[in-house]
Scaffold this active site. Sequence first.
Site: not given
Length: 512
Positions: A254, A287, A368
Amino acid sequence: MTENNPDPAAGRQPSPWSAEGVERQQDQRPADADVAQPEAAPQQPPPAAEAEKPVESAETSEAYQPPPMPPQAEPSGAYQPPPVEPSGGYEPSGAYEAPRQYPRTGEQVLFGSAVSGHQYGPGGTAQYQVPPQQHAIPVPPQQMRVGAREPEHRAGGLIAGVTVLALIVGGAAGSVGGYLVADSNKGSSGPVTNSFDTSPTASNSANPAPGTVEGVAAKLLPSLVELQVRGQTGAGEGSGFVISSDGLIVTNNHVVADAASGGDIVAVFQNGTTAKATIVGRDPTSDVAVVRAQGQTSLHPVTLGRSDDLKVGQGVVAFGSPYELSGTVTSGIVSSLHRPTRAGGDDGSQQTVMDAIQTDAAINPGNSGGPLVNMQGQVIGINSAIYTPSGAGQQQGGSVGIGFAIPIDQARRTADEIVKTGKATQTVLGVTVTDAPTGGASIRDVTANGPGAKAGLSSGDIVVQLDDRKIDTSDALVAAVRSHAPGDKVKLKLSNGHTVEVTLGGQPVPTN
């Protein structure tokens, strides 16, 4: 004032300290007072500037002159009292603002922890709020100078003048008293020591001790990367870590998804250098993504650890670039293991459930893709998601001490396959499941010729355990299956007491 005396001045007694009062007292002296005193020379009326006579000193015949006052600015207007502060407490830096109350309407896991594009201005920089201007506490303006004569309320003017004079005399007396006390202390308390007289301590040039947060930071920071992403649908930034000296970087899907269909990725290294990066491959279901920084030959790859032997309570360190603050290091512990978390996919569906490591190390938007590291400096997870209470009034919240990371065993398998083939394979059981009312994962559909069908699973079966792991929800079963690789054999315990052995399968992951 009465109705028989309409003139305010007619019934007022002059102040004994005023010129008018002194003249009246002289007129009212007894006759013998003039005999006792030598004849005085006729006095001229005092100049207009001298409103009152100076006070006679008690010890000398010379008139006491108050010490000169520093020049003061004339008041610009009537004194305005300071504003009344709210009952909740005085706020010196500005207007009081009551704390916000947020409704607790539920809870959710924030999709990822990358900073989204709408938080950025031109050039991809974060927008910060300027702190409120500091306001000085209002000070009443000086109403009168010492010796000034006020047309009305003569007694009040005298009191003000005497008060100021008393403060001056008292201050002088306090200075003398303080000097005497200080002088007497010199002989009674010994020599005075002062921190500023000592030499600075030796510089901390020793190498950081292994097993400390400092030591882990020194080892990992050269391998940390900030990724700035700009695509057709938005822009943002996240983190990553180097896995090869020639520029391979692991991150979250993402983080780079906006650039997958046409966009730019810039890798920013800890020494300040930058390089353009391209996507090698990505897996939206786990992910995980891999990018390559162009033109690199001497980067510092990390050391990969393992996640299958993690213990709750062991120390960990999280790295990343929250809100473009590159090189941020936070520490905490492993709070829980095998936490089913929907975080990585485009819609947060069951297809994106991960078997997450939960940690209380602060993870914020922008972390992230950064590494979660054990105290030996080995990467044991990839920061991917954070919990945020719903109804917080923000699209992206900060850390509340609940963060989630992809276990490195799963991420390593996926990233290695992406590097070798450009694609990823997803581990599957070959069934669709929902939550069972009594607990467990209820099988709704079984894929023909899939792993579940070959093992004898049928619609309506309820899985309550996979190997030695309890299954209480459908997400728990998906997360447990994803923690394995295609071809692994597992034992499923059903609610009817039967046990079924299944060889897990794999299927290619669509990236768009």
